[in-house]
Design a protein around this motif. Structure first.
Motif, PDB file in Angstrom:
ATOM      1  N   HIS A   1       1.167  -1.251   0.058  1.00 42.40           N
ATOM      2  CA  HIS A   1       0.003  -0.039  -0.323  1.00 42.40           C
ATOM      3  C   HIS A   1       0.991   1.204   0.357  1.00 42.40           C
ATOM      4  O   HIS A   1       1.627   1.466   0.985  1.00 42.40           O
ATOM      5  CB  HIS A   1      -0.605  -0.281   0.768  1.00 42.40           C
ATOM      6  CG  HIS A   1      -1.918  -1.100   1.667  1.00 42.40           C
ATOM      7  ND1 HIS A   1      -3.244  -0.972   0.379  1.00 42.40           N
ATOM      8  CD2 HIS A   1      -2.079  -2.719   1.467  1.00 42.40           C
ATOM      9  CE1 HIS A   1      -3.788  -2.177   1.027  1.00 42.40           C
ATOM     10  NE2 HIS A   1      -3.209  -3.566   1.811  1.00 42.40           N
ATOM     11  N   PRO A   2       0.687   1.970  -1.334  1.00 42.06           N
ATOM     12  CA  PRO A   2       1.691   3.438  -0.973  1.00 42.06           C
ATOM     13  C   PRO A   2       1.403   4.484  -0.012  1.00 42.06           C
ATOM     14  O   PRO A   2       0.446   4.138   1.072  1.00 42.06           O
ATOM     15  CB  PRO A   2       1.168   4.099  -2.404  1.00 42.06           C
ATOM     16  CG  PRO A   2      -0.485   3.634  -2.453  1.00 42.06           C
ATOM     17  CD  PRO A   2      -0.391   1.796  -2.073  1.00 42.06           C
ATOM     18  N   ALA A   3       2.175   5.251   0.809  1.00 41.33           N
ATOM     19  CA  ALA A   3       1.960   5.871   1.946  1.00 41.33           C
ATOM     20  C   ALA A   3       0.718   7.389   1.280  1.00 41.33           C
ATOM     21  O   ALA A   3       1.427   7.566   0.292  1.00 41.33           O
ATOM     22  CB  ALA A   3       3.702   5.895   2.107  1.00 41.33           C
ATOM     23  N   SER A   4       0.390   7.548   1.866  1.00 46.08           N
ATOM     24  CA  SER A   4      -0.532   9.068   1.744  1.00 46.08           C
ATOM     25  C   SER A   4      -0.127   9.894   2.591  1.00 46.08           C
ATOM     26  O   SER A   4      -0.101   9.455   4.691  1.00 46.08           O
ATOM     27  CB  SER A   4      -1.687   8.476   1.788  1.00 46.08           C
ATOM     28  OG  SER A   4      -2.468   7.874   2.766  1.00 46.08           O
ATOM     29  N   THR A   5       0.105  11.172   2.586  1.00 51.08           N
ATOM     30  CA  THR A   5       0.348  12.286   3.348  1.00 51.08           C
ATOM     31  C   THR A   5      -1.346  13.427   3.406  1.00 51.08           C
ATOM     32  O   THR A   5      -1.693  12.937   2.901  1.00 51.08           O
ATOM     33  CB  THR A   5       1.546  13.000   3.530  1.00 51.08           C
ATOM     34  OG1 THR A   5       1.546  13.299   1.832  1.00 51.08           O
ATOM     35  CG2 THR A   5       2.460  11.725   3.611  1.00 51.08           C
TER      36      THR A   5
END
Length: 956
Positions: free
Chosen positions: A295-299
């Motif tokens: 899962h890609p990191a979201s900010t």
């Protein structure tokens, strides 16, 4: 006494006095006039309704009674004296004043219901009456204006619904339009407007001409019933402009186009500038669960695509874009449509969409991913030819052309259209010019650069955008994205011998991957799927549509009103040196190391590239006939010399031509298109993986069965979810009262998906491809599950619990010496269960192992099946079997030396590879191998479907 008897006897009759009054028109009107008089008296005696609560409540009750009497009367037979009283006395005028001055939502609501009841009665021509329209318009404007009170959602719906009902009347009866729309025609007003073009452009001086129009405009961006009523009512008004020259000119000069374009731009600006494509952990697709998906990191700045807020903003933007499309579909005025499209291009395309594409980058956290995703969703959502042509014509920098034939337009409307264009140009002149245009950097340049990106998500969304353009708007791609050349005649088509040879080549590649399933059933389902896709392509419509008559074979031309749009797609082929094709093949070369989503996107793009019926496959996908080289046919007998004028001469020539087309050319690697060479190299890599990865065939078969099981779970998911709440905790499920279950560790997406598979292993499976097809007979590239299976060997994703074998699906067969008394017998001591546990432990290590491409250094993966599982679930070495009378022959078959067993201690350690070389887990590679095999079968089906549907094979 007689008096009381008569009084009691008349009691039931007194209860029907209200009903009698309702039936009697005279008594009904008397009651109505009495209620109206009390209403006026309360209003005149109250100096401030906003502070007098009792007076406001009495007014509300009186209004409600008046509305009930009118509603009841409209359902009864004629005469209707109360409705006639409303028309003659114009009681709606004071009622509108009461509602506007009360600042009370309940009084406003009852007043709105009163006016709605009068309109629904369809008597006394209320909607045609100027006094009625003036009173209702004043009421609607005052209660929705800036200085009014805030209305509740229910009251707001009733207000907009009332305005919508009026537009419905205007649509059905265009002659009532002058009562609601009053255009200023006097010269003084026109001169006053021309003094200030800015105010005129903003529409400030025109709101009182058609207040109902602007009331609906204020609510078109709302969700729910309010927005639906407002948008539909506005569509009805625009549709009515075709019957009124004055209204058409007014709409052109109004700020409809400006408000719609700026509103669309505002919704687009609310979308996140940085985006990562993700999937919810609880709904992770099976093809991603069986890969190295992370899962890609979201900010705070980088938003995930599965975020509820992002999905809400995107759906709102797309719904307003579809409203634009509906407006153009309902608009019958050429000038109104041209004004809308001009503002769409200048305000939205030039000022927002193109700059966002120009400023995007794949190194700043996903801005390229965001804008390319938005553009793809826009192109997939729209189907109006004018909007599609405007977007792609501008972004692809296509040359424009002026239309020589224009329909007749009223001079006043044409002048208004020119003034509107001047206003738009003057407004845009104040904007800061970027200095860039699509002539310098267009969408083709952006796509070519993004396909070479190091960001995998950027590559994936770019491929999806290219596939969307090829699938839905292929006629724009052949002159921009693709380097094509024309095809004349059928001499460029392949011969039947070459066709069979190339089909056999691709089938052989697919068969080299291996598999124990029924490939005939698999290919049959893929063939049906491909035929549906070919028939549904927009370009293939003219080729596959049945010919109605012998004199007219042409279908209607594409209705594009804007000049410069590409017309019919000519027969063409893709040049072998096409840059887009080579960028795509560069991605295919790293197929087994690519993310699964990238492989699904690149294979889909290749299929969409070859589906169009007007593109020839020879030269870029298949060998060109110019490169055929045949062997010397020494066995062929010389034909007898015949007179050319003899009857048998032409017959012999035909037979010789058929024989020549049946010959198979020499298979020379130098004559193969690059795509066939790349696919062959991928097959060689699969063979290398088979040699270096232990149990490769078994792991591949397990993965196919896992896809089939996952598909059965997905199909039955609603039933599984509905029954999950009522399921009682089992031995491995802690109850709600268990203190250890207070804060359980959150499982990953892969673990939760595997648990769902385990819970449904006993359900009947339905084969399906990991590419996501919906055919009921489609499998994952290896067919249905065979009837007889070996002992199931679960992969790493299946953490089977061998303490409770009943949860692992079908029951296993045990040897006669195994005890099954049903009272605490330990089934895990059986040889088969112990050996299966050893298989599972070894497979976990194999599937988790990181490997590279065959050219890279790969350490061999040692095996040790001489293990068993103890009571604690740990793997321990089996004791010596010397002297045992009964043991499983499977252990004898898989037993290895002690020295090889010692090497198993490092089975889960990763191979050290140079940092510049890509590696992937064995599990990830196996999933990509199945996708590769399925793609080969799809290519074969596409070649055969096209050959039969478009007559692309020469037999003579």
């Amino acid at each position: 006494m007689d008096f009381w008897l008569r009084l009691v006897a008349n009691t039931p009759l007194s209860g029907n006095s209200t009903k009698d009054a309702a039936r009697d028109p005279v008594r009904r009107r008397q009651r109505f006039e009495k209620e109206y008089s009390q209403l006026l008296q309360i209003w005149r005696n109250c100096s401030n309704l906003a502070r007098d609560v009792d007076a406001a409540e009495n007014l509300e009750i009186r209004l409600q009674e008046l509305t009930n009497i009118l509603a009841n009367e409209s359902r009864r037979p004629l005469p209707h004296p109360c409705i006639s009283f409303c028309a003659t006395k114009q009681i709606y005028t004071p009622i509108a004043k009461i509602a506007t001055t009360s600042y009370n939502e309940w009084i406003i609501r009852e007043a709105v219901l009163f006016f709605a009841t009068l309109i629904e009665s369809e008597e006394e021509a209320f909607v045609e009456n100027d006094a009625f329209s003036a009173s209702l318009t004043n009421l609607l404007v005052r209660i929705t204006g800036a200085n009014s009170i805030r209305l509740g959602s229910d009251t707001e719906v009733r207000v907009v619904e009332l305005a919508f009902n009026i537009t419905t009347k205007i649509r059905l009866e265009p002659e009532i339009l002058p009562a609601w729309f009053k255009s200023q025609s006097d010269a003084a007003a026109q001169n006053e407007k021309l003094k200030d073009r800015k105010d005129k452009f903003a529409g400030r001086t025109q709101k009182h001409d058609f207040p109902l129009f602007y009331l609906l405009m204020d609510y078109i961006h709302h969700e729910g019933k309010v927005g639906d009523f407002a948008r539909t009512g506005l569509l009805y008004i625009i549709e009515a402009a075709s019957n009124s020259v004055a209204l058409e000119q007014w709409i052109v000069e109004s700020d409809l186009s400006t408000l719609m374009a700026t509103g669309l731009g505002a919704l687009y600006s609310q979308l996140s500038r940085k985006l990562v494509i993700d999937h919810p952990p609880q709904d992770l697709p099976p093809v991603l669960a069986f890969s190295d998906y992370q899962h890609p990191a979201s900010t705070f700045e980088i938003i995930s695509s599965c975020s509820p807020d992002f999905q809400l903003h995107l759906d709102t933007f797309l719904s307003h874009l579809l409203f634009w499309q509906d407006v153009l579909n309902h608009c019958r005025s050429v000038e109104v449509k041209s004004t809308l499209l001009e503002h769409f291009q200048v305000i939205f395309l030039q000022q927002l969409l193109y700059p966002s594409l120009l400023e995007s980058s794949d190194v700043d956290g996903g801005s390229s991913v965001a804008v390319l995703t938005y553009l793809r969703r826009i192109l997939e959502s729209l189907d109006h030819p004018d909007m599609i042509n405007l977007i792609l014509h501008y972004l692809l920098a296509l040359p424009g052309s002026e239309s020589s034939v224009r329909p007749y337009v009223e001079p006043a409307i044409s002048a208004a259209r020119k003034r509107k264009s001047v206003d738009l140009a003057s407004m845009m002149a104040t904007k800061v010019e970027s200095g860039y245009s699509p002539l310098l950097f267009n969408l083709v340049d952006l796509i070519q650069s993004c396909l070479k990106s190091q960001n995998e998500q950027t590559v994936c969304v770019t491929l999806q955008l290219v596939a969307a353009i090829l699938k839905r708007h292929h006629r724009y791609a052949i002159v921009t994205l693709l380097h094509t050349e024309g095809v004349i005649g059928n001499t460029a088509h392949r011969t039947v011998g070459a066709h069979q040879q190339e089909v056999d080549f691709l089938v052989t590649l697919a068969g080299s991957v291996g598999g124990r399933d029924n490939f005939d059933e698999v290919y049959d389902s893929i063939l049906k799927d491909t035929m549906t896709r070919v028939e549904g392509h927009p370009c293939s419509l003219k080729l596959v549509a049945p010919k109605v008559s012998t004199n007219n074979h042409k279908l209607p031309a594409i209705p594009d009103s804007l000049p410069g749009a590409p017309r019919d797609v000519p027969p063409h082929t893709l040049r072998p040196d096409d840059p887009l094709l080579h960028n795509i093949l560069d991605i295919v070369q790293q197929f087994f190391m690519n993310p699964v989503e990238t492989n699904l996107s690149v294979t889909e793009t290749i299929m969409d590239l070859a589906i169009c019926g007007y593109i020839s496959l020879e030269g870029w996908l298949l060998r060109h006939p110019r490169k055929y080289v045949f062997d010397e046919e020494t066995n062929e007998t010389e034909p007898p010399l015949l007179d050319p004028s003899s009857p048998s001469f032409s017959e012999i020539e035909k037979l010789q031509a058929v024989s020549r087309c049946r010959r198979r050319p020499q298979w020379q690697p130098s004559t193969l298109p690059r795509i066939l060479a790349v696919l062959e190299s991928l097959a060689d890599q699969v063979a290398s993986f088979r040699d270096t990865i232990p149990r490769f065939e078994d792991l591949l078969q397990q993965r196919r069965e896992a896809f089939q099981t996952a598909d059965a779970i997905v199909m039955n998911q609603p039933n599984v979810r509905s029954g999950s709440n009522t399921r009682t905790p089992g031995p491995d499920q802690p109850s709600a009262t268990d203190p250890r279950s207070a804060s359980p560790a959150r499982p990953s997406g892969l673990e939760s998906f595997a648990q769902r598979i385990l819970s449904e292993l006993g359900t009947p499976t339905r084969s399906r491809s990991p590419r996501g097809r919906r055919d009921t007979n489609r499998s994952s590239g290896a067919g249905s599950t065979p009837t007889s299976k070996p002992v199931p060997v679960p992969p790493k994703e299946f953490p089977l619990n061998y303490d409770t074998p009943r949860k692992t699906g079908p029951s296993r067969s045990f040897s006669p010496s195994t005890k099954h008394d049903g009272f605490g017998s330990d089934e895990r001591d059986s040889p088969v269960a112990s050996q299966a546990a050893a298989f599972a432990a070894v497979d976990q290590g194999i599937l988790a192992r990181k490997v590279g491409l065959p050219g890279q250094k790969v350490e061999p993966i040692p095996l040790n099946f001489n293990k068993k599982v103890n009571s604690n679930g740990d793997i321990e070495r089996n004791p010596s079997r010397e002297g045992e009378d009964n043991h499983d022959p499977l252990e004898d078959q898989l037993d290895v030396d002690e020295s090889e067993a010692e090497a198993q201690s490092e089975v889960e350690s990763e191979t050290e590879t140079p940092p510049d070389e890509k590696t992937a887990s064995v599990s990830h590679i196996i999933t990509n191998v199945i996708i590769y095999q399925s793609f080969l079968l799809e290519l074969v089906s596409l070649i055969q479907v096209r050959a039969g549907m478009f007559n692309e094979v020469r037999f003579a």
